[in-house]
Design a protein around this motif. Structure first.
Motif, mmCIF file in Angstrom:
data_model
loop_
_atom_site.group_PDB
_atom_site.id
_atom_site.type_symbol
_atom_site.label_atom_id
_atom_site.label_comp_id
_atom_site.label_asym_id
_atom_site.label_seq_id
_atom_site.Cartn_x
_atom_site.Cartn_y
_atom_site.Cartn_z
ATOM 1 N N ARG A 31 6.723 10.675 -2.454
ATOM 2 C CA ARG A 31 6.075 10.259 -3.697
ATOM 3 C C ARG A 31 7.064 9.569 -4.627
ATOM 4 N N GLY A 87 -0.809 11.043 4.026
ATOM 5 C CA GLY A 87 -1.934 10.743 3.158
ATOM 6 C C GLY A 87 -1.560 10.895 1.694
ATOM 7 N N THR A 88 -2.490 11.383 0.877
ATOM 8 C CA THR A 88 -2.252 11.522 -0.562
ATOM 9 C C THR A 88 -1.836 12.929 -0.969
ATOM 10 N N GLN A 144 -2.405 -0.959 -3.353
ATOM 11 C CA GLN A 144 -2.179 -0.150 -2.156
ATOM 12 C C GLN A 144 -1.331 1.087 -2.470
ATOM 13 N N LEU A 145 -0.276 0.891 -3.243
ATOM 14 C CA LEU A 145 0.568 2.025 -3.605
ATOM 15 C C LEU A 145 -0.208 3.051 -4.409
ATOM 16 N N THR A 202 7.811 6.715 10.210
ATOM 17 C CA THR A 202 6.793 6.758 9.171
ATOM 18 C C THR A 202 6.261 8.182 9.094
ATOM 19 N N ALA A 253 -0.312 -1.080 9.158
ATOM 20 C CA ALA A 253 -0.857 0.274 9.219
ATOM 21 C C ALA A 253 -1.629 0.483 10.516
ATOM 22 N N TRP A 256 0.835 -3.744 5.488
ATOM 23 C CA TRP A 256 1.869 -2.775 5.823
ATOM 24 C C TRP A 256 1.833 -2.344 7.282
ATOM 25 N N PRO A 311 0.657 4.121 7.098
ATOM 26 C CA PRO A 311 1.383 2.865 6.845
ATOM 27 C C PRO A 311 2.522 2.662 7.842
ATOM 28 N N ASP A 367 -2.350 4.986 -1.980
ATOM 29 C CA ASP A 367 -1.582 5.890 -1.135
ATOM 30 C C ASP A 367 -1.069 7.096 -1.911
ATOM 31 N N HIS A 402 7.978 6.083 -3.273
ATOM 32 C CA HIS A 402 6.941 5.073 -3.475
ATOM 33 C C HIS A 402 6.733 4.757 -4.945
ATOM 34 N N THR A 435 -5.321 -2.855 5.802
ATOM 35 C CA THR A 435 -5.232 -2.208 4.501
ATOM 36 C C THR A 435 -5.087 -3.268 3.414
#
Length: 358
Positions: free
Chosen positions: A216, A116-117, A331-332, A112, A183, A181, A143, A335, A219, A177
């Motif tokens: 990105r 973050g974003t 959630q997606l 994993t 997390a 997932w 996640p 994230d 996802h 979360t």
């Protein structure tokens, strides 16, 4: 540009669709609760699907993740492939590729990433000596962390480091979360790590930028599947449910709402396909990854809300399968980051590119 999948990509996606359709049923997901589906992960690994992305590329992974999203399968496919298989294949040293890829591709290692974003977490490398260092810092939510063996962590300088979750100085705490997932919170206290790839390029995105863009895009592909699966449920429901003596889908308002959701889903899909194709072709994909992420976050949220609304009272039932799509879509979006944040980053990227061209 041509997004048409190759024969190999179509074959892998078809096999994934069969496996997810057979194994990731609403009944099985209900029984799992918040746990990862280790039996399904083993089946996917034995079928060679995580390893197939070394041949089919990021577009191949996007196609696999579409199938996973349709059934909201609780497996760390996106994380292991984006932060493990593809990251190590593209940026690992020959020794790292020889040591890690076999276990990543056959599912023995679950990976994993603590990305973050978009902004690197507050993690610092200390006592760095060439390819090794010790890491200190905290990442509040990662996640799939509680089922991961390997985690890719960027430091504040955007260098990438690989850590074993069972290494000394690594503490993993489960975190709840929106989507289940597996997390966890990652606390690092002088934890040993090895660098992935070279030091960051001061004039280019380097490994950090490539892995972030890859994640990105992956996802966004997963979100396309989540939305497509949710919309399929809405189509079936509105065709079967009757109101005022006729099916719900005979009402214009229902048709328009579903049509808007379909267009949003297709926009997520096509932007993810284009970004993945560009990355596989060795073309610049950073702005396209942000575009795909924006569509996945903004349009994805609209779709799962619309589908829940189209289910009427059933959409409020926490035990109904459509609610799982709602949770995954939200959630997606969280994230990937807010639409405003992604647009700001895209604008800054385009401005910087324009200044360099001038």
């Amino acid at each position: 540009m041509d997004f048409t999948p190759t024969r190999e990509q179509r074959a892998a996606a078809g096999l994934a669709g069969e496996i997810f359709g057979d194994r990731s049923t609403p009944e099985r997901l209900t029984a799992l609760g918040t746990d990862a589906d280790t039996a399904l992960w083993k089946t996917l690994s034995q079928a060679g699907l995580p390893g197939s992305v070394t041949e089919t590329g990021l577009l191949g992974l996007v196609l696999l993740l579409e199938e996973a999203g349709r059934t909201t399968a609780q497996v760390p496919l996106a994380a292991t492939c984006a932060y493990g298989v593809l990251a190590v294949a593209a940026h690992g040293s020959p020794e790292q590729r020889a040591r890690l890829l076999p276990d990543l591709t056959d599912g023995a290692l679950v990976a994993t990433g603590a990305f973050g974003t978009g902004e690197p977490p507050a993690v610092r490398a200390t006592r760095a000596a060439g390819p090794t260092a010790h890491m200190t810092g905290t990442v509040p939510v990662v996640p799939w962390l509680t089922c991961a063996d390997l985690v890719l962590v960027p430091d504040v300088d955007r260098e990438l480091w690989l850590l074993r979750t069972d290494a000394p100085g690594v503490a993993v705490t489960p975190v709840a979360t929106t989507a289940p997932w597996s997390a966890g919170r990652l606390d690092l206290t002088d934890a040993p790590a090895e660098r992935l790839g070279a030091a960051p390029d001061p004039v280019g995105p380097g490994p950090y930028g490539d892995v972030l863009a890859c994640a990105r895009i992956a996802h966004a592909g997963l979100q396309a599947g989540v939305c497509a699966g949710a919309l399929a449920r809405a189509v079936a429901h509105t065709a079967e449910r009757h109101q005022f003596g006729k099916p719900l889908d005979a009402h214009q308002a229902v048709l328009v709402r579903a049509a808007d959701a379909h267009l949003d889903t297709e926009a997520i899909r096509v932007t993810a396909y284009e970004a993945a194709w560009r990355r596989d072709a060795g073309r610049g994909a950073a702005p396209h990854a942000l575009t795909a992420a924006w569509w996945a976050a903004e349009a994805g949220t609209r779709v799962v809300h619309a589908v829940q609304h189209l289910h009427g009272g059933l959409g409020a039932d926490l035990g109904h399968p459509v609610h799982r799509h709602f949770l995954w879509g939200r959630q997606l979006a969280a994230d990937l980051g807010s639409g405003a944040q992604l647009l700001e980053e895209l604008g800054q990227l385009l401005t910087d590119d324009g200044e360099e061209a001038a």
